[in-house]
Structures are given as C-alpha cells and as structure tokens.
Write an enzyme that holds these catalytic residues in place. Structure first.
Site, PDB file in Angstrom:
ATOM      1  CE  LYS A  53      43.946  49.106  39.431  1.00  0.00           C
ATOM      2  NZ  LYS A  53      45.146  48.665  39.427  1.00  0.00           N
ATOM      3  CD  GLU A  60      35.646  42.220  48.242  1.00  0.00           C
ATOM      4  OE1 GLU A  60      36.820  42.056  48.033  1.00  0.00           O
ATOM      5  OE2 GLU A  60      34.939  41.428  48.032  1.00  0.00           O
ATOM      6  CD  GLU A  67      46.654  43.469  48.090  1.00  0.00           C
ATOM      7  OE1 GLU A  67      47.383  44.414  47.674  1.00  0.00           O
ATOM      8  OE2 GLU A  67      46.016  42.929  47.319  1.00  0.00           O
ATOM      9  NE  ARG A 110      44.622  45.629  33.705  1.00  0.00           N
ATOM     10  CZ  ARG A 110      45.284  45.571  34.812  1.00  0.00           C
ATOM     11  NH1 ARG A 110      44.623  46.125  35.828  1.00  0.00           N
ATOM     12  NH2 ARG A 110      46.590  45.111  34.832  1.00  0.00           N
ATOM     13  CE  LYS A 132      44.503  47.888  44.917  1.00  0.00           C
ATOM     14  NZ  LYS A 132      45.796  47.736  45.518  1.00  0.00           N
ATOM     15  NE  ARG A 179      50.060  41.879  40.153  1.00  0.00           N
ATOM     16  CZ  ARG A 179      48.832  42.686  40.200  1.00  0.00           C
ATOM     17  NH1 ARG A 179      48.447  43.241  41.370  1.00  0.00           N
ATOM     18  NH2 ARG A 179      48.098  42.775  39.099  1.00  0.00           N
ATOM     19  CG  PHE A 212      40.288  39.707  47.688  1.00  0.00           C
ATOM     20  CD1 PHE A 212      40.431  39.212  46.498  1.00  0.00           C
ATOM     21  CD2 PHE A 212      41.708  40.423  48.077  1.00  0.00           C
ATOM     22  CE1 PHE A 212      41.482  39.149  45.588  1.00  0.00           C
ATOM     23  CE2 PHE A 212      42.575  40.652  47.253  1.00  0.00           C
ATOM     24  CZ  PHE A 212      42.638  39.918  45.964  1.00  0.00           C
TER      25      PHE A 212
END
Length: 510
Positions: free
Chosen positions: A372, A209, A260, A366, A211, A231, A295
C-alpha cells in the site's frame, strides 16, 4: 495448568526481543497444556477469549473491589469457567451478576494474575506474543511444518482451534482443514512503500488499485444465505442489509469475496471513515448506506482460488461482481501506476495498493505481494501528559498525550492546547529512557497511571488522518499516530493548530 504459568511465560516473552526466544517460551508452555486447556490458554495469550466478547466495560471492571490472593492457585480452567459465566450473563440483573463473577475471580487471583486478566478482557496485552510468533510456537510444540500450521490457521480463521488440532491430532488433521463457504478466513495483508515507483519496483507487473478509507469486509454466499465479516472475522451480517442484498444478486451459488466498504455522500464522494465505522457498531441499519468494492475472490462454485495467481483471480472476480469491482489498472509502468494514485487521491481516497499479478492469496500474512502507498501526514504537536508503560516498558513513561495549539481559545483558554489523541508507537528504548527523565522534570501532577507535564515539548507525529471524536473538546482524534521524533528546535507556540487538524475532516462544523 496454573494461570501463573501463563503470566510467567508472557513476562518472559515481553522481556526479550529475540523472536526465537519468544517461540521457545511459548512452545514450552503449549506442550504442558492439557487438551481441554489449549483453546482457553491460547485465547489468553492473544487476548481473544474463547467465548468472544464478554460484555465487560471499563466502568464494570473499575467497580471490582477485592483483596487479591497472596499465592497462585487459580487455574486456566477456572478462568475459562468464569469467562463462560460472563459471556452468558444477560437480561435483568446481568450487570450485578457480572460484577459478582469478576469479584470472585479477582479475589482468587494474585495481583499479577488480575493485571493479566484485565488486559485479556480488554484485548490489550501488548506483550509481543503476536499471532505470527504463536503460530511458529504451535509448529514447534507439535513438530509440524510451519506452512501447514499457518495454512490451517488461515483457512479456519481460528488460532485456538488450530493449536488444539496441532497439539492433539497432529499434522494430518491440520492438512485436512480446507476452505469452507460460511467460515471466514484470515485476510491477506499489505506491506507499505513510500512511493508507487518503489512499490512497482518490488512487485513487477501489478494491479494498481484504489486504497479506500473504509472498512475491510469478507463476504460468503451460499445460495441465498449471505455472511459478512470484518477483518477480525466478526459477523456483522445483520448490520449491513444493503450489502447482503447486493451479494444475493451476484451470478454465483457459492462464492467468497474480499473487499472494502464505505459510505458515500450525496455527491458520491467518500464520507469520513468514522461514518462507516459507526454503521459497523450499530445494531441495525441507518440512513447512511454502505457501498461495497470487491478486490479479490477466494472461491467460486466449488473451485478454490487461493493458490491461483492474482491475474486469474481478477478475471474470475470481474465476471462475478461487475460494477462492484474495485477500480484499478494492470501495469508495470511506474508512470501509469502514479497516475492511478493521483486519480485515487483526487477522488478522496487514501492512495493505492500495488498487487503483484503472479501472487497467490496469502491469507493472514503481510508480505511484498501487496504493497500500500499512502501519503504520510506529519504534524508538530505538544505533549500534555504521559502514561506509565507496562510489560517490557514497565518503569518508563510511554504513552504520550498529544495536544494541538488553540490560539483563539475556541475549545479552551486562548493560546492553550487541545488534546487530540495518544500514541506509544515509534518509541525506541533510548527515546523511552530520555522522555522518562525529561517529562518527570516537567511534572505538574499525577492521576491514575499518568503524569501531567508542562506543555512545552514539541514532538513530530505521523498520522493517517483524523476522525470525528466526541471524546476530545476539539471534536477530532488522530488516526494511527506514531512518533517521528522530538523537535527541541521548535517552541510550543509554533506547534500546529487544532484548526489545521479539523481542516482534514471535510464537513466538520466550524
């Protein structure tokens, strides 16, 4: 509990690199807190006061004149009460009232306690007491399984309340914490890879996807009620009415979406990141409209989707958000994934995020499920000054003041340097020792907490880009700068120019 005990614990946490030692120190502190002290103390440990924003700026704090106490008598409850006063102060005379509260607090605090309180107020502890370490400490102090603690923190979005439940009510209370529409949860985070091929090799079949160079949003819809959160879980609903109206039109009564947002120009190209952030900081909407891209979906009409694989969540998401879905492609072919990356970059975005199709939504973590991939930009800049470090870096010159060359003197003297940012990231202990000795030998003057130096040292800096900045004469500031290494082979006269950095920001005035 005395505030001094928190100071001593954080000093210990800062002094060790061992994660287990950090957990032990924090767990010991947590077990000694009274129930009413847990939320305030945890807020101090992570520089996130229970009261939220306290309305204190640097000008107010620097105006505090007080003689600090010689011995520790200030308790956690005293600080919490003072923070209550600061948070509630408003209207005419509020600045004077806040200054009075801060002065009384400073007079009761020892010098080390006041140093901690200032950093808590500004959210800048830099102690290594990261939330992940504290979650492990909460689990140990409460004899609770780590996953149970992490899930409760994820779903509540509140580390302070998670600690209170764990330490006062136990595992059953934590297990009862569920996903609620209207209560933001910690966002899932991505790790990094240098190439799309590397990321696909880790993830396997994935959704590749775009970024975006935008701002993360989490949206909650219950009927016509819509909440939009950042966030960090800050509520920005009233600042983004265009997003609220879009979400209200979606075919769902109850939904939680992750996404986003950014602003587009008249050609539908992304505006600079700073334009988006300016909207987030405004108290009301402006002429710059935001557009959402969603997303992920966490909940839909009574059905929690957190534990469903991404392949299932994507199908549900598309049925709900339609045109507002983040562009991307499902593939396990590295060449196809690379083509998506090229497409994203050509459209003016940062790169791509590669997301494993089998992965659940691991909020607040994470890991390798999301990866990413962004091009890394590096520039050779000149060190203009260095700030003294704190905590574990006490006694070392740490935070670098970075300048770009200004050959034509557009922003100062011809052949001089223009400051474009600071960084303390990427420095090893060996580098800190070296640069302390090196820059003290080049010292030309001192100001509060910093040393100015002869601008002859070149350092290679990796950045994610630049943004407009009225703070610096050149009009741009580095984004996410970190040190790659010093360049003793390169004279300052060959450093990169301010023009090269300004060229990274489309539309900036020349």
């Amino acid at each position: 509990m005395l505030l001094a005990e928190i100071v001593r614990t954080l000093d210990g946490v800062t002094a060790t690199r061992s994660r287990l030692a950090k957990v032990d120190l924090l767990a010991d502190l947590l077990t000694r807190l009274r129930p009413e002290e847990i939320a305030p103390a945890v807020g101090m440990l992570v520089a996130a006061p229970r009261q939220g924003r306290l309305g204190i700026g640097w000008r107010t704090l620097s105006g505090v004149e007080a003689t600090h106490a010689d011995s520790a008598t200030l308790e956690v409850a005293d600080v919490d009460a003072a923070f209550d006063e600061l948070a509630s102060a408003g209207g005419s005379g509020s600045a004077a009232a806040r200054l009075a509260v801060l002065t009384r607090l400073a007079e009761r605090a020892t010098a080390s306690e006041w140093d901690l309180l200032q950093r808590v107020i500004f959210g800048e502890l830099r102690t290594g007491a990261l939330e992940g370490v504290l979650l492990d400490a909460i689990a140990r102090a409460s004899s609770t399984e780590g996953p149970v603690v992490r899930r409760a923190a994820m779903l509540s979005g509140d580390l302070r309340e998670t600690a209170r439940l764990a330490l006062t009510e136990g595992p059953d209370a934590l297990a009862a914490v569920g996903l609620e529409v209207g209560r933001p949860v910690l966002p899932m985070l991505a790790s990094t890879a240098s190439t799309v091929e590397e990321a696909i090799g880790v993830s396997g079949p994935a959704s590749v996807e775009y970024k975006l160079d935008g701002a993360r949003i989490q949206v909650h819809k219950h009927g016509d009620e819509v909440g939009v959160y950042t966030r960090t879980l800050a509520d920005i609903t009233r600042r983004v009415p265009e997003l609220v109206e879009i979400v209200r039109t979606l075919p769902a009564a109850d939904v939680i979406l992750d996404g986003e947002t950014l602003a587009l120009d008249e050609d539908d190209a992304p505006r600079p990141f700073q334009d988006t952030m300016a909207r987030f900081g405004a108290e009301r909407a402006s002429e710059i409209a935001l557009r959402p891209w969603f997303f992920d979906i966490l909940h839909l009409d009574g059905r929690d989707l957190l534990d469903e694989p991404l392949s299932v969540r994507r199908a549900v998401l598309e049925s709900v958000v339609g045109e507002w879905m983040m562009p991307g492609t499902v593939t396990d072919d590295p060449q196809v994934a690379a083509a998506v990356s090229v497409e994203a970059l050509a459209a003016g975005h940062e790169g791509v995020v590669v997301k494993g199709l089998d992965a659940p939504y691991a909020a607040g973590r994470r890991g390798a499920s999301w990866i990413k991939v962004k091009p890394v930009l590096t520039y050779d800049l000149v060190v203009l000054g260095v700030e003294w470090g704190s905590g574990r870096r006490q006694g070392w010159l740490s935070n670098l003041h970075l300048g770009a060359r200004d050959p034509l003197g557009e922003f100062g003297e011809p052949g001089g340097f223009v400051m474009v940012g600071k960084t303390f990231k990427g420095l090893t202990d060996e580098t800190l020792r070296w640069q302390t000795e090196h820059f003290l030998a080049l010292e030309t003057g001192r100001s509060r907490g910093a040393v100015t130096v002869t601008p002859t040292t070149v350092v290679e800096i990796a950045i994610d880009g630049v943004q407009r900045s009225p703070r610096y004469p050149g009009g741009v500031a580095l984004r996410f700068a970190r040190v790659k290494g010093y360049r003793p082979d390169k004279p300052a006269a060959e450093a990169d120019t301010i023009t090269a950095l300004r060229d990274l920001l489309p539309g900036i005035s020349r």
